[in-house]
Structures are given as structure tokens and as C-alpha cells.
Write a protein that holds these residues in place. Sequence first.
Motif, PDB file in Angstrom:
ATOM      1  N   ASN A  62      67.846  32.718  46.991  1.00 45.15           N
ATOM      2  CA  ASN A  62      68.522  31.547  46.568  1.00 45.15           C
ATOM      3  C   ASN A  62      69.305  32.054  45.319  1.00 45.15           C
ATOM      4  N   GLN A  63      68.680  32.686  44.166  1.00 45.80           N
ATOM      5  CA  GLN A  63      69.535  33.058  43.139  1.00 45.80           C
ATOM      6  C   GLN A  63      70.754  34.024  43.681  1.00 45.80           C
ATOM      7  N   GLN A  64      70.544  34.990  44.537  1.00 43.48           N
ATOM      8  CA  GLN A  64      71.685  35.511  44.923  1.00 43.48           C
ATOM      9  C   GLN A  64      72.605  34.747  45.564  1.00 43.48           C
ATOM     10  N   VAL A  65      72.276  33.675  46.259  1.00 44.76           N
ATOM     11  CA  VAL A  65      73.146  32.786  47.166  1.00 44.76           C
ATOM     12  C   VAL A  65      73.971  32.352  46.023  1.00 44.76           C
ATOM     13  N   LYS A  66      73.294  31.586  45.148  1.00 42.86           N
ATOM     14  CA  LYS A  66      74.019  30.875  44.017  1.00 42.86           C
ATOM     15  C   LYS A  66      75.006  31.770  43.550  1.00 42.86           C
ATOM     16  N   THR A  99      86.803  40.907  47.169  1.00 39.79           N
ATOM     17  CA  THR A  99      85.923  42.358  47.159  1.00 39.79           C
ATOM     18  C   THR A  99      84.379  42.095  46.716  1.00 39.79           C
ATOM     19  N   GLU A 100      84.522  41.155  45.687  1.00 38.83           N
ATOM     20  CA  GLU A 100      82.957  41.050  45.115  1.00 38.83           C
ATOM     21  C   GLU A 100      82.073  40.489  46.164  1.00 38.83           C
ATOM     22  N   VAL A 101      82.657  39.440  46.972  1.00 38.65           N
ATOM     23  CA  VAL A 101      81.786  38.871  48.037  1.00 38.65           C
ATOM     24  C   VAL A 101      81.243  40.044  49.100  1.00 38.65           C
ATOM     25  N   LYS A 102      82.210  41.030  49.393  1.00 41.73           N
ATOM     26  CA  LYS A 102      81.683  42.085  50.081  1.00 41.73           C
ATOM     27  C   LYS A 102      80.960  42.962  49.628  1.00 41.73           C
ATOM     28  N   PHE A 136      77.666  41.305  49.874  1.00 43.33           N
ATOM     29  CA  PHE A 136      76.771  41.383  51.230  1.00 43.33           C
ATOM     30  C   PHE A 136      76.168  42.885  51.462  1.00 43.33           C
ATOM     31  N   ILE A 137      76.888  43.968  50.896  1.00 45.15           N
ATOM     32  CA  ILE A 137      76.370  45.272  51.047  1.00 45.15           C
ATOM     33  C   ILE A 137      75.183  45.386  50.179  1.00 45.15           C
ATOM     34  N   PRO A 144      69.512  44.530  52.071  1.00 45.82           N
ATOM     35  CA  PRO A 144      68.041  44.785  52.291  1.00 45.82           C
ATOM     36  C   PRO A 144      67.038  43.675  52.015  1.00 45.82           C
ATOM     37  N   THR A 145      67.540  42.551  51.145  1.00 40.99           N
ATOM     38  CA  THR A 145      66.589  41.704  50.857  1.00 40.99           C
ATOM     39  C   THR A 145      66.659  40.677  52.053  1.00 40.99           C
ATOM     40  N   GLU A 146      67.740  40.493  52.820  1.00 40.99           N
ATOM     41  CA  GLU A 146      67.706  39.928  53.890  1.00 40.99           C
ATOM     42  C   GLU A 146      66.925  40.417  54.959  1.00 40.99           C
ATOM     43  N   GLN A 147      66.889  41.836  55.248  1.00 39.13           N
ATOM     44  CA  GLN A 147      66.052  42.446  55.953  1.00 39.13           C
ATOM     45  C   GLN A 147      64.630  42.186  55.830  1.00 39.13           C
ATOM     46  N   LEU A 148      64.458  42.432  54.354  1.00 40.55           N
ATOM     47  CA  LEU A 148      62.822  41.949  53.788  1.00 40.55           C
ATOM     48  C   LEU A 148      62.473  40.649  54.478  1.00 40.55           C
ATOM     49  N   LEU A 149      63.208  39.676  54.228  1.00 37.58           N
ATOM     50  CA  LEU A 149      62.905  38.300  54.606  1.00 37.58           C
ATOM     51  C   LEU A 149      62.434  38.148  55.962  1.00 37.58           C
TER      52      LEU A 149
END
Length: 129
Positions: A80-84, A93-96, A99-100, A104-109
Motif C-alpha cells: 500500500n505504501q509503495q502504491v501511494k 521513467t520513475e514509474v518504470k 515497477f521493476i 519482488p514484493t508483488e511476487q511475495l504477495l
Amino acid sequence: MKDETPIRNKILHVRFTPLEWIIVQKKFEQSTCRKVSEFVRKRLLDKPVTIYHRNKSLDDFATEMVLLRRELNAIGINYNQQVKRLNSMNDYTEVKKWFIMHSPTEQLLLKKVEEINAKIAQINDQWLL
């Protein structure tokens, strides 16, 4: 009229060996009695004693789910903090990079969600047999 309970003024003194006392304690702890004296009195007077029956597989499942819930909660807060932070970015470029960096956090979830599904399926199979 008052509901009068008889006064208990007779005393029975009983001695136990350490092993006997452990047995009495274990049986008492499995009962719904609040005091050892209440438990022993019911047993001696042949009154019914309600005993707790535990389902070991349910206890194991509950323990496992508590641990998984804690982990998921921590991962969810992080995510949630990361999405905010992502929402506050203006540059593509910051958004890209985000995502990179946070994949790993998404994979862990996703892995934890799979673990939960597997545990639920395992318990479901045990209960249906």
C-alpha cells in the motif's frame, strides 16, 4: 424465595503423589470447572463433568492462518505504501523503475496467497474425509 445453597463445612484432605497430581491437573484443565475442588467434588459425587474436546487439525489450521495473516498484513501495508508512492510520481521513467524495483514484493504477495489457498484446500480435504 432465596435460592439457598447448602453450606460446605466438611473437609476432605487428600494427598497425591506428584504423578497423580499431574494426572488430576491435566483432567481438570480439560474440564469446564473453574476450581480443582469443584472438579474433584463432581468426580467423587458422580456428577457430570463437561470436558473440552479439541480438534487437532483445526488447531493446527488456526495457528497456521494466524501466522499467514500476520505476514500478509505486513506485506499488504508495504504494498500500500509503495502504491501511494507510485501515485505521486509524474515521470514515466520513475514509474518504470518502480515497477521493476517492486516486482519482488508483488511476487511475495502472490506466493503467500497461494500458500493460503493450499492450506485451505488441505484442511478442506481433511474435514471432508
